[in-house]
Scaffold this motif. Structure first.
Motif, mmCIF file in Angstrom:
data_model
loop_
_atom_site.group_PDB
_atom_site.id
_atom_site.type_symbol
_atom_site.label_atom_id
_atom_site.label_comp_id
_atom_site.label_asym_id
_atom_site.label_seq_id
_atom_site.Cartn_x
_atom_site.Cartn_y
_atom_site.Cartn_z
ATOM 1 N N THR A 2 29.538 37.060 50.686
ATOM 2 C CA THR A 2 29.467 38.118 49.678
ATOM 3 C C THR A 2 29.440 37.460 48.299
ATOM 4 O O THR A 2 29.114 36.281 48.182
ATOM 5 C CB THR A 2 30.633 39.117 49.827
ATOM 6 O OG1 THR A 2 30.441 40.200 48.926
ATOM 7 C CG2 THR A 2 31.984 38.458 49.559
ATOM 8 N N ILE A 3 29.753 38.233 47.271
ATOM 9 C CA ILE A 3 29.830 37.687 45.915
ATOM 10 C C ILE A 3 31.157 38.104 45.289
ATOM 11 O O ILE A 3 31.755 39.088 45.707
ATOM 12 C CB ILE A 3 28.673 38.198 45.021
ATOM 13 C CG1 ILE A 3 28.551 39.721 45.147
ATOM 14 C CG2 ILE A 3 27.369 37.499 45.348
ATOM 15 C CD1 ILE A 3 27.588 40.343 44.162
ATOM 16 N N ASP A 4 31.582 37.339 44.309
ATOM 17 C CA ASP A 4 32.785 37.735 43.587
ATOM 18 C C ASP A 4 32.374 38.493 42.318
ATOM 19 O O ASP A 4 31.184 38.775 42.102
ATOM 20 C CB ASP A 4 33.687 36.528 43.290
ATOM 21 C CG ASP A 4 33.154 35.642 42.154
ATOM 22 O OD1 ASP A 4 32.024 35.894 41.666
ATOM 23 O OD2 ASP A 4 33.863 34.701 41.770
ATOM 24 N N ALA A 5 33.373 38.825 41.513
ATOM 25 C CA ALA A 5 33.128 39.653 40.330
ATOM 26 C C ALA A 5 32.124 39.019 39.370
ATOM 27 O O ALA A 5 31.454 39.716 38.613
ATOM 28 C CB ALA A 5 34.458 39.911 39.618
ATOM 29 N N ASP A 6 31.993 37.682 39.423
ATOM 30 C CA ASP A 6 31.036 36.999 38.551
ATOM 31 C C ASP A 6 29.719 36.684 39.257
ATOM 32 O O ASP A 6 28.920 35.893 38.752
ATOM 33 C CB ASP A 6 31.652 35.686 38.027
ATOM 34 C CG ASP A 6 32.967 35.937 37.303
ATOM 35 O OD1 ASP A 6 33.047 36.955 36.581
ATOM 36 O OD2 ASP A 6 33.922 35.153 37.496
ATOM 37 N N ARG A 44 29.333 35.006 42.022
ATOM 38 C CA ARG A 44 29.326 33.728 42.735
ATOM 39 C C ARG A 44 29.373 33.966 44.247
ATOM 40 O O ARG A 44 30.084 34.864 44.714
ATOM 41 C CB ARG A 44 30.559 32.885 42.357
ATOM 42 C CG ARG A 44 30.392 32.113 41.084
ATOM 43 C CD ARG A 44 31.650 31.327 40.775
ATOM 44 N NE ARG A 44 32.776 32.246 40.539
ATOM 45 C CZ ARG A 44 33.911 31.868 39.939
ATOM 46 N NH1 ARG A 44 34.090 30.631 39.558
ATOM 47 N NH2 ARG A 44 34.878 32.738 39.741
ATOM 48 N N ARG A 45 28.692 33.106 44.990
ATOM 49 C CA ARG A 45 28.755 33.201 46.447
ATOM 50 C C ARG A 45 30.193 32.985 46.897
ATOM 51 O O ARG A 45 30.853 32.038 46.472
ATOM 52 C CB ARG A 45 27.858 32.126 47.070
ATOM 53 C CG ARG A 45 27.786 32.202 48.582
ATOM 54 C CD ARG A 45 26.700 31.304 49.123
ATOM 55 N NE ARG A 45 27.101 29.893 49.075
ATOM 56 C CZ ARG A 45 26.313 28.887 49.444
ATOM 57 N NH1 ARG A 45 25.081 29.120 49.859
ATOM 58 N NH2 ARG A 45 26.742 27.646 49.376
ATOM 59 N N SER A 46 30.660 33.866 47.750
ATOM 60 C CA SER A 46 32.015 33.725 48.283
ATOM 61 C C SER A 46 32.054 34.393 49.654
ATOM 62 O O SER A 46 31.041 34.924 50.127
ATOM 63 C CB SER A 46 33.036 34.337 47.320
ATOM 64 O OG SER A 46 32.664 35.656 46.997
ATOM 65 N N GLY A 63 36.628 34.872 41.605
ATOM 66 C CA GLY A 63 37.104 36.130 41.053
ATOM 67 C C GLY A 63 37.257 37.153 42.164
ATOM 68 O O GLY A 63 37.134 36.828 43.347
ATOM 69 N N ARG A 64 37.516 38.415 41.781
ATOM 70 C CA ARG A 64 37.709 39.462 42.796
ATOM 71 C C ARG A 64 36.499 39.505 43.712
ATOM 72 O O ARG A 64 35.355 39.629 43.276
ATOM 73 C CB ARG A 64 37.916 40.815 42.104
ATOM 74 C CG ARG A 64 38.205 41.983 43.024
ATOM 75 C CD ARG A 64 39.664 42.226 43.300
ATOM 76 N NE ARG A 64 40.524 42.443 42.150
ATOM 77 C CZ ARG A 64 41.110 43.630 41.847
ATOM 78 N NH1 ARG A 64 40.853 44.707 42.568
ATOM 79 N NH2 ARG A 64 41.939 43.703 40.824
ATOM 80 N N VAL A 65 36.777 39.389 45.011
ATOM 81 C CA VAL A 65 35.699 39.292 45.998
ATOM 82 C C VAL A 65 35.260 40.692 46.416
ATOM 83 O O VAL A 65 36.083 41.576 46.645
ATOM 84 C CB VAL A 65 36.182 38.458 47.210
ATOM 85 C CG1 VAL A 65 35.208 38.578 48.366
ATOM 86 C CG2 VAL A 65 36.367 36.997 46.798
ATOM 87 N N ASP A 66 33.959 40.881 46.476
ATOM 88 C CA ASP A 66 33.400 42.196 46.787
ATOM 89 C C ASP A 66 33.311 42.381 48.300
ATOM 90 O O ASP A 66 32.368 41.932 48.947
ATOM 91 C CB ASP A 66 32.013 42.303 46.141
ATOM 92 C CG ASP A 66 31.480 43.729 46.188
ATOM 93 O OD1 ASP A 66 31.946 44.513 47.037
ATOM 94 O OD2 ASP A 66 30.591 44.042 45.367
ATOM 95 N N TYR A 111 30.358 44.836 49.530
ATOM 96 C CA TYR A 111 29.040 44.193 49.534
ATOM 97 C C TYR A 111 28.858 43.357 50.807
ATOM 98 O O TYR A 111 27.781 43.333 51.405
ATOM 99 C CB TYR A 111 28.918 43.314 48.288
ATOM 100 C CG TYR A 111 27.570 42.682 48.070
ATOM 101 C CD1 TYR A 111 26.463 43.451 47.706
ATOM 102 C CD2 TYR A 111 27.401 41.306 48.222
ATOM 103 C CE1 TYR A 111 25.226 42.859 47.496
ATOM 104 C CE2 TYR A 111 26.178 40.703 48.009
ATOM 105 C CZ TYR A 111 25.079 41.484 47.640
ATOM 106 O OH TYR A 111 23.865 40.903 47.438
ATOM 107 N N ALA A 112 29.932 42.693 51.236
ATOM 108 C CA ALA A 112 29.862 41.863 52.446
ATOM 109 C C ALA A 112 29.486 42.707 53.658
ATOM 110 O O ALA A 112 28.645 42.318 54.470
ATOM 111 C CB ALA A 112 31.194 41.163 52.690
ATOM 112 N N LYS A 139 25.755 43.917 53.257
ATOM 113 C CA LYS A 139 24.754 42.871 53.387
ATOM 114 C C LYS A 139 24.806 42.196 54.761
ATOM 115 O O LYS A 139 23.790 41.841 55.337
ATOM 116 C CB LYS A 139 24.998 41.830 52.277
ATOM 117 C CG LYS A 139 23.865 40.888 52.044
ATOM 118 C CD LYS A 139 24.055 40.106 50.753
ATOM 119 C CE LYS A 139 24.767 38.806 50.995
ATOM 120 N NZ LYS A 139 24.597 37.783 49.978
#
Lengths: 447, 494
Positions: free
Chosen positions: A296-300, A302-304, B473-476, B479-480, B483
């Motif tokens: 997924t992505i974080d608030a910025d 970034r791939r996470s 940062g806060r992880v979405d 979205y995971a 997607k």
């Protein structure tokens, strides 16, 4: 000894803050008549005494490759583990973390499991892998649960008698309250073809194993087509190391590929902790149990990574969850991922090839002995069946008592008609000297 | 990427043809591999050993663990994991034997298992223990299958219901339905106990068992537990104890003496074995006279007919069968043994006393700034309200902000406050400090919580945008799921 840090003065200070006089006051809700029972347990020891006592216990065990020569396999295999693996999984940041429910402070575990999922999918030729089950046996039981969730009207499961006997037992234990019919393995001498005679329109799942419990590689071409024609799913239980050389079940149409991941660099550790691995097709992912890590992505932006599809799981779905599984074998999945990375494409193939060569070499020598007959109808990977001149139980006893050899697995325990048959295993760890010792012993025992 | 914390995927680190650990070829002529059964490609990483060690070391640094910070997840008992236990599990005599070795060659392991069975039985006053279950949830499943087998062995086949408090952990209902039972969740009363009227209204010949976590997930001891057990037994049902929260009760009370018939332990909680980022755990099941014959097996028995006496495998007379291949998560059992060996009766009781002391201390400290919906003496954990209506702050915001203060968040993912419950909590901050946290650490944690409460009033965006000082940062999470990328091999070839 103890591991808490409190001093009496600190305890007093804390009790004062809480507003009670004594620690016992904190337990007033516990019924007085049963509060503070006597415990009949041995007194506590210091660290030094514990290490002495436990070292003495450990020293009573005979260690394969050190105190004793072993040809045991049957679902657990002696592997070479690069020391970097244990070093990495012993790092406290991995070892002492909980399930990564808070992804911002768990990216290490999450990314490593995502990579494990990727490698397992590649190894099995499937679309997705979960983050682990308890072991190979429970992974098979979970395959049954998944299949009847995908096909809720179907109540039959066909399982070949050549699937590991303990996996079949565990599957039956798991499903005893589910109203299912598990068939196909009643005749211990039955073949895969015999088991498939039980395939019908009621069947949710067919379970086969490769290499099968006898170590043999059966051709499974056409099997998926036949199972799918009946509307059922196919589960292939596959030993993962052999997949470095041999065709992955994803190639020939399996819907589920699962099994025991211990082969991926985990120590024997007397049977656990091991790793139940579980892979399936994209279309079934919402019916699959067990944790899953997704990108997924974080608030910025970034791939996470984070745990995902948790709406399948018990902490959200409660009684309607796909399984009750919560704690899994996370550290073992991490270890298997590290193992596959350390060995890599080449090293894993070399390891599998060495297993194969050692096993063929041992089988050739034993087959050449008078009175012994090796099953050669099918190719085998790291185990094979040998028919012995005396009952397998006697053979094992003689090998142990006279030669200090663990002479494989007595197949008569699970297959009564094979009471003269041993299942022997050689891995990359088996030396030529060990094989020679076994061959010499077998030669003598016969006479 | 310039981000110093960014770590590529292992697949992105390799190069075609690069090798890691290489293996020798066999010292004798090779047998050809069987054509037709071989695979073509194998898309695994191609990296060096140094690549691997650096990659995973860097990844590890993105984790919090008990070794790096206080990790007060409620009902998870994240206590310090003694290194001695790791060393014992790594003794070659424990680490290397094969599970199918003849019993005569593994007497040391069997003696260890036998002692552990005996001590876990004694700790809660039960008759026998099976060490086979691999985790708490599998222990629950074991116990509920034993309940089913017990009733069926008596021809009592109409009992199709398991009763649970609505504060139960999600595994309890999931376990019950896996074992083929219907689940009835009972409401909680104003003091955090099972509501007795609801219990009485749901009792009858259909009840197979009542399953209770004790202390419950609110961290409270069921004040009427003796009466609950009496009523359930009176209607022919059995009492199952979920021992997830056993860290509060060692040497404080024996569950069998409260009327429980069967329970499971979580060795990875109470007995300090490391959680490993999600497992492995171990969930031994202990049972009293009535249910002991149904335990899964084999278990270890002492054969006194041999000289000297020897340890052997034994299958309980009416066993539900095997739950797992081989002997359970043996390496975890070794660690738990080492922990238990350090603690005699007095030390075990002191562990629970200090755990309860720590929880109550934090309850009072944090209670200065947060609502504690069930504000009475708690056991090893307590629940604070995490939903701050006035500020529009959620429990998750507080949790993420705690990360910036260097602490792992408390548990949020519990059934509290979901629509089907009657609990007075909307969003949980379930805090379990454990006994191994010092007074200084507890004070720092309480100060952080209180500072965050202040920030919620004055600068709520600080919380909503948290964490600010974490590897990401806060992880979405939404979205995971949308997607759904569950693996990514590079190069992306099939």
């Amino acid at each position: 000894m103890t591991y808490y840090p409190h001093t009496d003065a600190e305890r007093q200070q804390m009790l004062q803050t809480i507003g009670v006089a004594t620690i016992a006051d904190l337990f007033a809700d516990v019924p007085a008549q049963v509060r503070f029972p006597q415990l009949s347990l041995p007194p506590g020891l210091s660290q030094m005494e514990i290490s002495w006592e436990m070292a003495a216990l450990a020293a009573q065990n005979r260690v394969p490759g050190n105190d004793i020569t072993s040809f045991l396999g049957a679902g657990a295999y002696r592997r070479y583990t690069p020391p970097a693996l244990d070093y990495l999984i012993s790092r406290g940041e991995f070892l002492t973390a909980y399930t990564p429910y808070q992804p911002e402070v768990s990216q290490g575990t999450l990314q490593a499991i995502f990579e494990y999922q990727t490698m397992m999918a590649a190894l099995t030729g499937m679309d997705v892998s979960n983050a682990s089950h308890y072991d190979g046996a429970t992974a098979v039981a979970e395959a049954v649960i998944m299949a009847v969730n995908v096909l809720p009207k179907r109540k039959r499961v066909v399982i070949a008698p050549t699937v590991h006997p303990q996996y079949r037992q565990v599957t039956r234990t798991y499903t005893q309250g589910m109203g299912l019919e598990i068939v196909g393995d009643a005749d211990p001498g039955g073949s895969l073809a015999d088991a498939l005679a039980f395939l019908n329109e009621e069947t949710a799942l067919v379970i086969v194993q490769t290499p099968n419990f006898f170590g043999q590689l059966e051709s499974l071409d056409g099997l998926a087509e036949r199972v799918h024609a009946a509307g059922a799913l196919l589960c292939v239980v596959a030993e993962p190391l052999h997949l470095a050389l041999f065709r992955p079940p994803g190639d020939y149409g399996a819907d589920i590929v699962c099994g025991e991941g211990q082969s991926l660099g985990l120590p024997l550790s007397f049977g656990g902790p091991y790793l139940g691995y579980f892979c399936t097709r994209d279309k079934h992912v919402r019916k699959m149990s067990g944790r899953l890590v997704g990108e997924t992505i974080d608030a910025d932006g970034r791939r996470s990574y984070t745990l995902t599809l948790s709406t399948r799981e018990q902490h959200i779905r409660r009684a309607k969850a796909t399984s009750n599984i919560c704690s899994n074998q996370g550290l073992m999945a991490l270890a298997a991922g590290i193992y596959m990375a350390l060995m890599g494409k080449q090293g894993l193939r070399q390891t599998a090839e060495l297993c194969y060569q050692n096993t063929q070499h041992l089988a050739d020598q034993i087959d050449a002995l008078p009175g012994y007959h090796v099953w050669r109808e099918r190719p085998f990977f790291q185990e094979f069946v040998v028919e012995c001149p005396r009952p397998a139980a006697e053979m094992k006893q003689a090998l142990l008592a006279q030669y200090n050899i663990l002479g494989g697995y007595d197949l008569g325990q699970d297959y009564p008609h094979l009471d003269h048959h041993l299942l022997l295993c050689a891995t990359e760890m088996t030396t030529t000297a060990e094989m020679d010792a076994l061959v010499a012993a077998l030669k003598e025992i016969r006479s | 990427m310039n981000d110093p914390l960014y770590e590529p995927l292992i697949y992105e680190l390799g190069a075609p043809g690069r090798t890691g650990v290489t293996m020798p070829t066999a010292p004798f002529p090779a047998t050809p591999l069987p054509a037709g059964l071989l695979r073509d490609e194998l898309n695994l990483p191609e990296v060096s050993e140094a690549d691997v060690v650096r990659h995973y070391t860097r990844l590890s640094r993105q984790n919090f663990g008990v070794d790096t910070t206080m990790y007060p997840l409620g009902s998870c008992t994240m206590k310090y994991n003694p290194r001695l236990n790791e060393a014992m599990a790594h003794l070659p005599g424990f680490l290397e034997p094969h599970p199918l070795q003849d019993a005569a060659t593994v007497q040391g392991s069997l003696e260890m298992l036998f002692n552990l069975q005996t001590w876990l039985s004694e700790l809660n006053g039960f008759t026998a223990t099976s060490l086979q279950p691999a985790a708490g949830a599998q222990g629950e499943f074991t116990g509920i299958l034993m309940v089913r087998a017990y009733h069926r062995s008596r021809g009592d086949t109409a009992r199709d219901t398991i009763l649970l408090p609505d504060s139960a952990h999600g595994t309890n209902p999931a376990t019950s339905s896996m074992a083929g039972f219907r689940v009835v969740e009972l409401p909680t009363d104003g003091r955090g106990n099972v509501e007795m009227d609801a219990l009485k209204a749901n009792l009858g010949p259909h009840v197979a068992a009542m399953m209770i976590t004790i202390p419950n997930t609110l961290g409270l001891f069921e004040e009427q537990i003796l009466e609950v057990a009496r009523l359930v037994h009176e209607c022919g049902g059995l009492m199952y104890a979920d021992g997830a929260n056993m860290n509060a009760l060692m040497g404080i009370v024996k569950l069998a003496e409260l009327g429980f018939d069967v329970m499971h332990y979580n060795l990875h909680k109470t007995f300090s074995t490391p959680h490993g980022g999600g497992g492995p755990g171990a969930g031994p099941v202990a049972a009293g006279e009535a249910l002991a014959p149904f335990l899964p097996g084999p278990i270890v028995a002492l054969d006194e007919t041999t000289s000297p006496p020897s340890y052997v495998y034994a299958m309980p007379a009416q066993s539900i069968g095997r739950l797992k291949a081989f002997h359970g998560n043996f390496g975890i059992l070794v660690r738990a043994y080492a922990y238990l060996r350090a603690h005699g009766p007095a030390e075990l009781r002191a562990v629970s006393e200090n755990a309860v002391l720590n929880a109550n201390y934090l309850r009072v400290k944090i209670g200065q700034a947060y609502e504690i919906p069930y504000d009475r003496i708690c056991m090893h954990e307590f629940v604070a309200e995490g939903k701050l209506d006035e500020e529009g702050i959620r429990a998750l915001d507080i949790s993420k902000r705690l990360i910036d203060y260097g602490f792992h968040p408390p548990s949020n993912y519990f059934p509290l406050g979901t629509p089907h419950t009657t609990l007075k909590v909307h969003e949980a901050l379930m805090v379990e400090p454990t006994e191994t946290e010092s007074l200084q650490t507890l004070d720092r944690y309480a100060e952080a919580m209180i500072a965050i409460r202040q920030e919620a009033r004055e600068e709520p965006e600080l919380l909503r945008g948290a964490p600010h000082n974490a590897p990401v940062g806060r992880v979405d999470e939404v979205y995971a799921a949308k997607k759904l990328v569950l693996c990514r091999a590079i190069p992306e070839i099939a």
